[in-house]
Design an enzyme around this catalytic site. Sequence first.
Site, PDB file in Angstrom:
ATOM      1  N   ILE A 183     -77.765  22.879   2.867  1.00 58.37           N
ATOM      2  CA  ILE A 183     -76.427  22.430   2.486  1.00 58.37           C
ATOM      3  C   ILE A 183     -75.401  22.904   3.509  1.00 58.37           C
ATOM      4  O   ILE A 183     -75.462  24.046   3.970  1.00 58.37           O
ATOM      5  CB  ILE A 183     -76.051  23.012   1.102  1.00 58.37           C
ATOM      6  CG1 ILE A 183     -77.066  22.565   0.045  1.00 58.37           C
ATOM      7  CG2 ILE A 183     -74.620  22.640   0.712  1.00 58.37           C
ATOM      8  CD1 ILE A 183     -77.015  23.370  -1.244  1.00 58.37           C
ATOM      9  N   CYS A 184     -74.437  22.029   3.825  1.00 56.34           N
ATOM     10  CA  CYS A 184     -73.276  22.436   4.622  1.00 56.34           C
ATOM     11  C   CYS A 184     -72.076  21.603   4.180  1.00 56.34           C
ATOM     12  O   CYS A 184     -72.079  21.003   3.109  1.00 56.34           O
ATOM     13  CB  CYS A 184     -73.541  22.324   6.118  1.00 56.34           C
ATOM     14  SG  CYS A 184     -73.563  20.642   6.758  1.00 56.34           S
ATOM     15  N   ARG A 185     -71.059  21.532   5.008  1.00 54.60           N
ATOM     16  CA  ARG A 185     -69.830  20.831   4.630  1.00 54.60           C
ATOM     17  C   ARG A 185     -70.036  19.323   4.569  1.00 54.60           C
ATOM     18  O   ARG A 185     -69.647  18.664   3.620  1.00 54.60           O
ATOM     19  CB  ARG A 185     -68.716  21.187   5.618  1.00 54.60           C
ATOM     20  CG  ARG A 185     -67.392  20.512   5.318  1.00 54.60           C
ATOM     21  CD  ARG A 185     -66.310  20.978   6.297  1.00 54.60           C
ATOM     22  NE  ARG A 185     -65.119  20.161   6.136  1.00 54.60           N
ATOM     23  CZ  ARG A 185     -64.890  19.036   6.802  1.00 54.60           C
ATOM     24  NH1 ARG A 185     -65.766  18.581   7.683  1.00 54.60           N
ATOM     25  NH2 ARG A 185     -63.777  18.357   6.607  1.00 54.60           N
ATOM     26  N   MET A 226     -71.016  19.272   1.090  1.00 53.55           N
ATOM     27  CA  MET A 226     -70.105  19.696   0.024  1.00 53.55           C
ATOM     28  C   MET A 226     -68.906  18.764  -0.109  1.00 53.55           C
ATOM     29  O   MET A 226     -68.268  18.725  -1.153  1.00 53.55           O
ATOM     30  CB  MET A 226     -69.656  21.143   0.252  1.00 53.55           C
ATOM     31  CG  MET A 226     -70.767  22.164   0.079  1.00 53.55           C
ATOM     32  SD  MET A 226     -71.563  22.151  -1.553  1.00 53.55           S
ATOM     33  CE  MET A 226     -70.266  22.879  -2.564  1.00 53.55           C
TER      34      MET A 226
END
Length: 98
Positions: free
Chosen positions: A62-64, A90
């Site tokens: 997961i990242c931005r 996200m």
Amino acid sequence: MKEITTEELQEQLKTGAVLHMIDVREDDEVAQGMIPGAIHIPLGELLGRLDEIDQAKSYIMICRSSGRSGRACEFLEDQGYDVTNMVGGMLDWHGEVK
């Protein structure tokens, strides 16, 4: 590279699935909220923290926006890990955060 949408991940979490998630964003980004149950390993620290990642488990990265998590997936796949990229990151997450 395997991918999962934010909606698919949210559904799996709602059903109580046991998932292993790694958030590779920076400290200031995760301070704004992380998906409950995810562990935080910034992308720049991934190489030095491989001992915290069990090769026998599957991980969702997961990242931005899914760019850094995609790079993390490529790196970890090369090391023999089973990883899936959360597309949209996200920015597309509408579920719970902690």
